[in-house]
Write an enzyme that holds these catalytic residues in place. Structure first.
Site, short mmCIF file in Angstrom:
data_model
loop_
_atom_site.label_atom_id
_atom_site.label_comp_id
_atom_site.label_asym_id
_atom_site.label_seq_id
_atom_site.Cartn_x
_atom_site.Cartn_y
_atom_site.Cartn_z
N GLY A 185 1.27 -1.00 0.06
CA GLY A 185 0.06 -0.32 0.19
C GLY A 185 0.58 0.80 0.01
O GLY A 185 0.89 2.43 0.84
N ASP A 196 -4.41 2.99 -19.38
CA ASP A 196 -6.06 2.46 -20.24
C ASP A 196 -5.91 3.61 -21.03
O ASP A 196 -7.04 4.16 -21.66
CB ASP A 196 -7.16 2.15 -19.91
CG ASP A 196 -8.10 1.53 -20.40
OD1 ASP A 196 -8.05 1.43 -21.35
OD2 ASP A 196 -8.62 1.80 -19.79
#
Ligand SMILES: *[C@@H]1O[C@H](CO)[C@@H](O)[C@H](O)[C@H]1NC(C)=O
Ligand SMILES: *[C@@H]1O[C@H](CO)[C@@H](O)[C@H](O)[C@H]1NC(C)=O
Ligand SMILES: *[C@@H]1O[C@H](CO)[C@@H](O)[C@H](O)[C@H]1NC(C)=O
Ligand SMILES: *[C@@H]1O[C@H](CO)[C@@H](O)[C@H](O)[C@H]1NC(C)=O
Ligand SMILES: *[C@@H]1O[C@H](CO)[C@@H](O)[C@H](O)[C@H]1NC(C)=O
Ligand SMILES: *[C@@H]1O[C@H](CO)[C@@H](O)[C@H](O)[C@H]1NC(C)=O
Ligand SMILES: *[C@@H]1O[C@H](CO)[C@@H](O)[C@H](O)[C@H]1NC(C)=O
Length: 920
Positions: free
Chosen positions: A667, A748
């Site tokens: 994280g 993307d």
């Protein structure tokens, strides 16, 4: 020479000989008077004086002075009149010419002048003392200018003056004693200045005085008894001062007087019973707003010439028993705000004789003690009547029928009485009515439905009656039920106030409310109105006060209300409004805004009225957040974050190694570019640390990209998309630039994620990834799970569970490039059944590239090449072939066969250089 002229010349000569030693100019006159052409230079003095006058006038909007030039003799100049023989100026008349400036002292050199008329201009400064030199002056008319300072005492030398008007200026000081020498004065007007002191008693010695007005100054003291000596006086204007005490009895001897204007002072005492016998010529008797007592003179019945009888706002008492039969000219009959009235039954009988006053226009009986019923004869009063006021008395019984005959009535006030019964239908015949006040009576029954026909009505007060039924207007505090009739809003002149407050109206607010374009107050509070606020309310652009509190309104505040530019107070409290608080409210001129006790949600704005905690109330709206800190609402941060899942766009801008880092189990800090499509602020991006659960995000926030996405540019339909069609299509150079701009590593990459700012610089963004990352970081998922690119742009290996890699990004990049050149989406129908964009492009290499390029691009190729003096044919093909090559090489099926991004970009730089002509 006629006898008359001879006389006048001799008279002048004699007169002037007396002052020969004092006045050089006299010689000129002397010369003329002895009948020779001898000339001593006087005309040049006039000439110079006029030129000096002109230089002090700084504005001449009507170009009066265009004729004041050397090609015309000054006697021909506009506004100048000369004596026929001696050619000296005798009249200077430039009234109402819009002149601005001051009055030159040279005016005192126009020694032959008889009349100076400069009224109705904007001439300021002092009235020069030199005017006192003008001993022939007969009329000095300087009214309605900006003169200041004192009235010059030297005026006393103008011994021929009969008309002195310096009214409507800004003169100060007192009325100079010296004016006592102006024994020929017939008109003395000093009204509307700032004069102080008292009315000097010497005025009583100006025996020729016919008209005297000292009104609207700051004069105090008593009215001098000496004024009673002005036997020729017809006009006495003392109004608007601070005069006190009794009217000196001597004034009642001024039998010529026609205008007696003493209103707005502090005068007291009572009026003699024979007043209208001793002043038989009175036309205007105006003593309103003083402290007179006693009863009205019985001789009023004899005032046969009286036009205005205005004694309102005093302390008169007693029974009103005047016979108006002989007052044929009476126009104003104003006795309001006194204590007239008795308990006698015949109290209201005077109305009987008022019928004879065929010129009657205004009747004010308001605020007295009249008790009784209004006789039906009221309907027989003069049809000239425009105002009828009887509010605040003790009148009972019905509103008389027949009032509908008074067709010129514009004001009808009958409030605060004890009227009972219905409102007569014929009120609707009063087509000129602008104000109707019947409030605070005991009127009952239904309202005349035709009230809505009163198209000029702008104030309507019917509150505090016991009106019933479902129909019309300011119907506050009644028991009205039903829906608000649409006809009500046909009264488009309704310009002040419409109050339907505190009734039981149900249903929605008719959209016809938008007809009330002049309305400044709309009060619909405390009813049972529901539905949405109609957007037509935005047409009521004069609205200043909007009260809809205490209803059942719902939905949103219509955006059309942003046109209420004068709105001051808006109370929407205690309804069911549920939308966001629109930001346009910040821009309105609101002083008070009450949104409390609703269900408003989202962020409270902070600017405009929202910046002032005491000007707004938003309490009891449980879903609000933000706003200025004084409101103590919860911060909107958490909500924003939730929203970010859906609306923010992220671009990973970190290096490959750190990229991987994000997806690790630890994280760790992740840097993201956040493209906020909701905001339209400054373009500047900024980085902020956002506490995102346990993870920190570095967010780079951009403004909304005004030029839309590459998707839109590539695939717009020029025929249908008119907005876009206006803009030139992307040319090959632009497409190359875009491709170079988009070299960032991105999960993307696809045309809809490439957004353009104002300069058409490309910025890469993404919706889907943001959502993904948000989900990813909260529940700590494994790096590869859940990464989903967009079909057609995702590399084939991702489908097989491979880790995200730069090779994957290169694939997307290659596909993007091919799409940019061919104009074909990888998802195009033609690629169903096994084929794909990569193969399609690959097969065209190298010789058939021109057959697959976007047809829109072909036109532009010529353009670009022409612009750069670039030899067309092979070179344009060469560029496009190179770009297709790069696209194909980047989108190879096997990751290891793909070019790396650096190679691809350097190839594109080469293409760009060729396009720009810097390489051949
Ligand atoms: C003044 O009077 C003389 C003699 O009549 C004449 O020649 C001259 O033009 C006049 N000047 C002006 C300015 O009127
Ligand atoms: C002087 O004024 C007259 C009248 O306005 C005009 O006709 C004439 O052209 C003017 N002459 C000059 C020199 O301005
Ligand atoms: C005219 O008046 C001005 C100012 O009051 C003064 O200076 C001037 O000498 C006077 N006489 C002539 C002939 O202009
Ligand atoms: C000034 O203007 C008012 C209003 O137009 C007009 O009644 C009055 O006669 C004018 N006074 C003079 C002296 O021109
Ligand atoms: C004052 O002068 C202006 C300009 O001529 C005019 O419009 C206005 O009516 C005048 N006022 C009065 C009260 O005479
Ligand atoms: C005003 O009048 C006084 C005499 O009362 C005189 O001395 C003075 O010169 C005059 N002023 C002008 C400017 O005419
Ligand atoms: C009138 O004069 C007073 C001073 O006497 C000044 O304060 C005020 O501004 C002036 N008003 C106008 C309208 O010129």
């Amino acid at each position: 020479m006629s006898l008359r002229l001879l006389c006048s010349i001799q008279f002048q000569t004699i007169l002037l000989l007396l002052v020969v030693l004092l006045h050089v100019q006299t010689l000129a006159v002397f010369g003329i008077s002895i009948g020779t052409s001898t000339y001593f230079g006087g005309n040049e003095t006039d000439h110079q004086a006029l030129l000096a006058f002109k230089t002090q006038i700084t504005r001449d909007p009507e170009n009066v002075f265009s004729s004041w030039n050397d090609s015309l003799h000054f006697c021909e100049w506009e506004g100048v009149t000369c004596g026929r023989k001696h050619r000296r100026v005798i009249v200077l008349d430039l009234q109402a010419k819009g002149l601005v400036g001051s009055l030159s002292p040279y005016i005192g050199n126009l020694s032959f002048i008889r009349e100076i008329v400069l009224a109705n201009n904007t001439i300021g400064g002092k009235i020069p003392d030199e005017v006192g030199n003008l001993f022939r002056l007969q009329a000095l008319r300087l009214s309605n200018n900006s003169f200041e300072g004192e009235i010059p005492a030297n005026l006393s030398h103008c011994s021929n003056l009969y008309h002195l008007d310096v009214g409507r200026n800004n003169l100060s000081g007192s009325i100079p004693m010296e004016l006592a020498f102006l024994s020929k004065l017939e008109y003395l007007y000093v009204r509307k200045n700032n004069l102080k002191g008292e009315i000097p008693a010497f005025i009583g010695n100006l025996r020729s005085l016919q008209q005297l007005s000292v009104a609207f100054n700051f004069l105090g003291g008593h009215i001098p008894d000496a004024l009673g000596q002005l036997r020729s006086l017809t006009f006495l204007g003392l109004a608007g001062n601070k005069l006190f005490g009794l009217i000196p009895p001597s004034l009642y001897n001024l039998s010529s007087i026609t205008v007696f204007a003493l209103y707005e002072n502090e005068l007291s005492g009572s009026l003699p019973t024979n007043l209208f016998l001793t002043l038989p010529n009175l036309q205007l008797f105006l003593i309103s707003e003083n402290q007179f007592i006693g009863s009205l003179p019985v001789s009023l019945s004899n005032a046969s010439k009286l036009q205005y009888f205005e004694v309102d706002t005093n302390n008169f008492i007693g029974k009103f028993s005047v016979n108006f039969g002989g007052l044929k000219n009476l126009e104003h009959f104003l006795i309001g705000r006194n204590n007239f009235g008795s308990v006698d039954d015949d109290e209201m009988n005077f109305f009987q004789s008022l019928v004879n006053c065929s010129s009657l226009q205004k009747i004010d009986l308001g605020s007295n003690q009249f008790e009784g019923t209004l006789p039906n004869v009221l309907g027989n009063l003069s049809t000239q009547l425009t105002d009828f006021t009887i509010s605040e008395n003790l009148i009972f019984g019905d509103i008389p029928i027949g009032m509908g005959n008074l067709v010129n009535l514009t004001i009808l006030e009958m409030a605060y009485n004890k009227f009972t019964g219905r409102i007569p239908d014929d009120i609707s015949s009063l087509k000129k009515l602008q104000l109707l006040d019947l409030s605070d009576n005991k009127l009952s029954g239904r309202l005349p439905i035709t009230l809505g026909n009163l198209s000029l009505l702008n104030k309507l007060f019917l509150d505090n009656n016991i009106l019933q039924g479902t129909i019309p207007p300011n119907l506050s505090q009644n028991n009205l039920t039903g829906t608000i009739p649409k006809q009500l809003f046909a009264i488009s002149m309704l310009s002040i106030s419409l109050s339907l407050a505190q009734n039981f109206f149900v249903g929605s607010l008719p959209s016809e409310v938008g007809n009330l374009v002049h309305l400044s107050v709309l009060n619909l509070s405390e009813n049972k109105l529901s539905g949405k606020i109609p957007s037509s309310l935005g047409f009521c652009t004069s609205l200043e006060y909007l009260y809809v509190e205490g209803n059942l309104f719902q939905g949103e505040i219509p955006t059309s209300l942003s046109s209420l530019s004068g709105i001051q107070v808006m109370d929407l409290s205690r309804n069911n409004f549920s939308s966001q608080i629109p930001n346009f409210l910040e821009k309105l001129s609101l002083k008070k805004l009450n949104l409390s006790f609703n269900d408003f949600q989202g962020e409270v704005p902070t600017k405009g009225v929202f910046a002032n905690a005491s000007a707004i109330s938003v309490i009891e709206n449980s879903r609000l957040c933000g706003g200025i800190s004084k409101l103590m609402l919860s911060s909107c941060l958490t909500k924003k974050e939730k929203k970010r899942k859906w609306s923010l766009t992220l671009t990973i801008v970190i290096s490959v190694a750190l990229y991987k880092g994000i997806l690790g189990e630890d994280g760790s800090i992740v840097a993201v570019k956040v493209l906020n499509l909701q905001r339209q602020g400054a373009f500047r991006s900024f980085i902020s640390d956002v506490d995102f659960q346990r993870n920190d995000f570095k967010a780079l926030v951009y403004e909304f990209m005004p030029n839309g996405s590459l998707e839109k540019w590539l695939h717009m339909d020029l025929e249908t998309d008119t907005e876009q069609a206006k803009i030139q299509n992307l040319n090959v150079l632009q497409r190359t630039n875009i491709a170079i701009d988009c070299q960032v590593v991105h999960c993307d990459l696809k045309p809809s994620n490439i957004l353009f700012d104002c300069d058409m610089t490309a910025h890469v963004g993404d919706f889907g990834l943001a959502k993904f990352l948000a989900e990813l970081t909260i529940p700590k998922q494994s790096s590869s799970i859940g990464i989903r690119g967009t079909i057609g742009y995702t590399p084939p290996e991702y489908g097989l569970g491979s880790e995200v890699s730069t090779k994957g990004d290169v694939y997307s990049y290659g596909i993007l490039l091919l799409e940019m050149i061919t104009g074909k989406r990888p998802t195009d129908h033609m690629f169903e059944g096994g084929s794909n964009l990569h193969n399609y492009a690959s097969m065209a290499l190298p010789n058939c590239v021109m057959e697959i390029v976007d047809s829109k691009l072909l036109n532009n190729v010529d353009e670009v090449i022409d612009n750069h003096n670039f030899s067309p044919t092979n070179r344009k093909e060469e560029c496009l072939i190179s770009m297709v090559k790069v696209g194909v090489a980047c989108s190879m099926e096997l990751p290891q066969e793909r070019w790396d991004i650096i190679k691809a970009i350097s190839e594109l730089h080469l293409v760009r250089d060729i396009l720009l002509g810097s390489r051949s």
